[in-house]
Design a protein around this motif. Structure first.
Motif, mmCIF file in Angstrom:
data_model
loop_
_atom_site.group_PDB
_atom_site.id
_atom_site.type_symbol
_atom_site.label_atom_id
_atom_site.label_comp_id
_atom_site.label_asym_id
_atom_site.label_seq_id
_atom_site.Cartn_x
_atom_site.Cartn_y
_atom_site.Cartn_z
ATOM 1 N N TRP A 201 0.830 -1.197 0.000
ATOM 2 C CA TRP A 201 0.000 0.000 0.000
ATOM 3 C C TRP A 201 0.868 1.251 0.000
ATOM 4 O O TRP A 201 0.657 2.177 -0.771
ATOM 5 C CB TRP A 201 -0.936 -0.040 1.198
ATOM 6 C CG TRP A 201 -1.844 1.130 1.326
ATOM 7 C CD1 TRP A 201 -1.981 1.948 2.404
ATOM 8 C CD2 TRP A 201 -2.764 1.623 0.351
ATOM 9 N NE1 TRP A 201 -2.931 2.920 2.163
ATOM 10 C CE2 TRP A 201 -3.426 2.741 0.910
ATOM 11 C CE3 TRP A 201 -3.103 1.227 -0.946
ATOM 12 C CZ2 TRP A 201 -4.388 3.474 0.203
ATOM 13 C CZ3 TRP A 201 -4.054 1.949 -1.647
ATOM 14 C CH2 TRP A 201 -4.683 3.049 -1.075
ATOM 15 N N THR A 202 1.864 1.280 0.879
ATOM 16 C CA THR A 202 2.874 2.336 0.895
ATOM 17 C C THR A 202 4.205 1.686 1.236
ATOM 18 O O THR A 202 4.275 0.477 1.467
ATOM 19 C CB THR A 202 2.564 3.427 1.950
ATOM 20 O OG1 THR A 202 2.742 2.871 3.270
ATOM 21 C CG2 THR A 202 1.146 3.956 1.813
ATOM 22 N N TYR A 274 -7.411 7.460 0.792
ATOM 23 C CA TYR A 274 -6.665 7.805 -0.413
ATOM 24 C C TYR A 274 -7.203 9.133 -0.926
ATOM 25 O O TYR A 274 -8.314 9.209 -1.447
ATOM 26 C CB TYR A 274 -6.826 6.715 -1.471
ATOM 27 C CG TYR A 274 -5.876 6.840 -2.635
ATOM 28 C CD1 TYR A 274 -4.507 6.722 -2.455
ATOM 29 C CD2 TYR A 274 -6.348 7.066 -3.913
ATOM 30 C CE1 TYR A 274 -3.624 6.825 -3.516
ATOM 31 C CE2 TYR A 274 -5.476 7.164 -4.995
ATOM 32 C CZ TYR A 274 -4.120 7.039 -4.784
ATOM 33 O OH TYR A 274 -3.243 7.154 -5.850
ATOM 34 N N THR A 275 -6.416 10.169 -0.783
ATOM 35 C CA THR A 275 -6.861 11.519 -1.109
ATOM 36 C C THR A 275 -6.575 11.866 -2.563
ATOM 37 O O THR A 275 -5.747 11.228 -3.231
ATOM 38 C CB THR A 275 -6.166 12.540 -0.212
ATOM 39 O OG1 THR A 275 -4.745 12.514 -0.500
ATOM 40 C CG2 THR A 275 -6.389 12.236 1.256
ATOM 41 N N ASP A 282 0.930 10.264 -6.980
ATOM 42 C CA ASP A 282 1.199 8.927 -7.513
ATOM 43 C C ASP A 282 1.148 8.888 -9.036
ATOM 44 O O ASP A 282 1.921 8.174 -9.675
ATOM 45 C CB ASP A 282 0.194 7.919 -6.947
ATOM 46 C CG ASP A 282 0.356 7.699 -5.447
ATOM 47 O OD1 ASP A 282 1.403 8.100 -4.905
ATOM 48 O OD2 ASP A 282 -0.567 7.139 -4.832
ATOM 49 N N SER A 283 0.217 9.661 -9.621
ATOM 50 C CA SER A 283 -0.013 9.556 -11.066
ATOM 51 C C SER A 283 0.724 10.610 -11.881
ATOM 52 O O SER A 283 0.860 10.468 -13.098
ATOM 53 C CB SER A 283 -1.513 9.662 -11.362
ATOM 54 O OG SER A 283 -2.010 10.952 -11.025
ATOM 55 N N GLY A 284 1.168 11.687 -11.231
ATOM 56 C CA GLY A 284 1.780 12.779 -11.989
ATOM 57 C C GLY A 284 0.767 13.616 -12.735
ATOM 58 O O GLY A 284 1.094 14.247 -13.750
ATOM 59 N N GLU A 427 6.697 -3.831 -4.909
ATOM 60 C CA GLU A 427 6.460 -2.512 -5.498
ATOM 61 C C GLU A 427 5.737 -1.597 -4.506
ATOM 62 O O GLU A 427 5.156 -2.051 -3.513
ATOM 63 C CB GLU A 427 5.636 -2.649 -6.779
ATOM 64 C CG GLU A 427 6.354 -3.411 -7.886
ATOM 65 C CD GLU A 427 5.483 -3.644 -9.100
ATOM 66 O OE1 GLU A 427 4.602 -2.785 -9.357
ATOM 67 O OE2 GLU A 427 5.652 -4.661 -9.775
ATOM 68 N N ASP A 428 5.783 -0.297 -4.785
ATOM 69 C CA ASP A 428 5.096 0.696 -3.982
ATOM 70 C C ASP A 428 4.582 1.766 -4.940
ATOM 71 O O ASP A 428 4.891 1.723 -6.141
ATOM 72 C CB ASP A 428 6.029 1.276 -2.919
ATOM 73 C CG ASP A 428 7.175 2.062 -3.521
ATOM 74 O OD1 ASP A 428 6.998 3.264 -3.779
ATOM 75 O OD2 ASP A 428 8.263 1.477 -3.746
#
Length: 466
Positions: A201-202, A274-275, A282-284, A427-428
């Motif tokens: 998750w993180t 999840y804000t 996260d997505s850019g 992964e993170d």
């Protein structure tokens, strides 16, 4: 609250991994340096080199009865990429565990966007950069490291059964996967399958992946003319294929960007914090661009369908001319919710495309693919692995979904229906798998080895009952 015995074992595992960890990073650098890309356009000898290197690492353990490098035929009468296959048979009623990872990687993409050489492991702070560093060569080393710890800390030779399957074509769609499973079913048969190809998750909160969206993709060609025309002489009167395609693709979406294909299912996901701010990080997402989902982003990412136009064949800008195109081709990728039947979704997508075709334009369907979604069926193994994650990370793990698809999970479930499947990984949110500057969070990597080691040691000493 950990018992004294559990805390003592956890401390021993951590100490052993710490002593070995520089070696694991050296082995990761060796694997990342091999451009093991399973796509037809790349040198296949690198896949052979990668398979031999991975097999050599596991042979050094002297743990398995045998280790082979094998392949299987594809559905198109070709031969699949080399995979590593090994087995150590369980004894005295202990469970058989299958460890899965893959040694192939994505192409590097645009080299100018990388901040380092993609096939050279570069460590900056607490991250290691390189193609395959996270996806999935670290996963291979989680398996290797946990087996080393199992050997080292077991009081006697462990009776636990271990099978190993390190695939060589996952990033290319696993074209020989089901054939490989069928041909090697006896060696792969297991009570528990650990798939080290997902994430947490993180970097601080571990997770197990419990749902995956499925995948449907369709290539189609739309036609309006039997030959190309001068756009000045006929434009404004004669509809060309490009205009028709634009209208068809636009009708895939509602005004708010949601999927407009009727009949698709949704799946209600478990909420996690999840804000929108975290989504942007996260997505850019550019500051001026608003996300399609307004509130529950995780529901949209994990439980709702999503459609993307992933390719269009028509003249490039560089080669463009003042021409009305008679035919153009596009490929549409549709992610489907857990529980959705992919064949049904494919039929709904095709029906929608046909209904959307304007001006009487003609649509011809080309290649398609369909991958099943996944929902976990929790048993004793999941509980034991969750306990191991909590001991390793120091916080309670969460169940998470993944918006992407791993179609081979459904194949594993089909061929080994009684096996419990655990989807884990290193992964993170900032790993950027498949993208330039892919990286591995090094502390998470270490904790992942620790967690799997604790799981294997625990069930080798006491086999939990379902």
């Amino acid at each position: 609250m950990q018992s004294n015995k559990t805390a003592e074992l956890s401390a021993l595992v951590e100490k052993s991994i710490t002593a070995r960890f520089d070696g694991y990073m050296d082995q990761l650098a060796r694997l990342v340096a091999i451009p093991s890309i399973a796509w037809d356009a790349f040198d296949p000898s690198n896949l052979t080199k990668s398979a031999e290197t991975v097999a050599g690492l596991f042979r050094e353990l002297n743990f398995f009865d045998e280790i082979e490098i094998v392949s299987a035929p594809t559905e198109e009468s070709g031969q699949g990429a080399p995979a590593i296959l090994a087995r150590r048979q369980a004894k005295n009623g202990k469970p058989q565990i299958l460890l899965y990872a893959h040694h192939d990687v994505q192409p590097p993409g645009d080299l100018s966007v990388w901040n380092s050489e993609p096939f050279e492991l570069k460590i900056l702070g607490d991250r290691a950069y390189g193609r395959g560093a996270a996806d999935d060569k670290a996963g291979i080393l989680v398996h290797l490291g946990s087996l080393q710890i199992l050997q080292e800390l077991s009081e006697i030779d462990p009776d636990l059964g271990i099978s190993l399957f390190i695939e060589g074509e996952e990033e290319a769609g696993s074209p020989s996967f089901e054939n490989f499973l069928n041909l090697n079913a006896k060696k792969l048969q297991a009570d528990v399958i650990i798939v080290a190809d997902s994430g947490n998750w993180t970097t601080e909160i571990p997770a197990m992946t419990t749902s995956l969206r499925g995948l449907v993709a369709q290539t189609f060609t739309i036609k309006t003319l039997d030959h190309a025309l001068h756009s000045g002489m006929y434009g404004g009167v004669v509809p060309d294929a490009t205009m028709a395609l634009i209208k068809v693709l636009a009708k895939l979406y509602n005004e708010d960007g949601s999927v407009a294909i009727d009949g698709l299912e949704t799946f209600k996901v478990q909420p996690l914090p999840y804000t929108t701010e975290q989504l942007r990080v996260d997505s850019g997402l550019l500051p001026t661009v608003e996300p399609l989902s307004k509130e529950d982003h995780l529901q949209a990412l994990w439980g709702d369908p999503a459609v993307t136009v992933i390719g269009i064949d028509m003249p490039s800008v560089e080669l463009s001319s003042n021409t009305l195109q008679p035919a153009v081709t596009a490929k549409v990728s549709l992610r489907i919710a857990p529980g959705q039947n992919p064949e049904t979704a494919l039929a709904l997508l095709r029906e929608h495309l046909l209904k959307s075709a304007p001006f009487g334009s003609q649509i011809e369907f080309g290649e398609n693919e369909a991958g099943n979604p996944y929902l976990d069926d929790p048993g004793w193994a999941k509980k034991e692995f969750q306990n191991a994650l909590q001991q390793s990370f120091g916080v309670e793990p969460v169940d998470m979904g993944v918006g992407g698809s791993i179609p081979f999970i459904a194949s594993l479930k089909k061929i080994f229906p009684s096996a419990q499947i655990l989807i884990t990984g290193v992964e993170d949110p900032d790993s950027r798998a498949h993208s330039p500057n892919e990286s591995l969070h090094i502390p998470s990597f270490k904790k992942a080895i620790q967690a799997q080691s604790l799981f294997l040691l625990g069930i080798s000493q006491t086999h939990p009952q379902e």
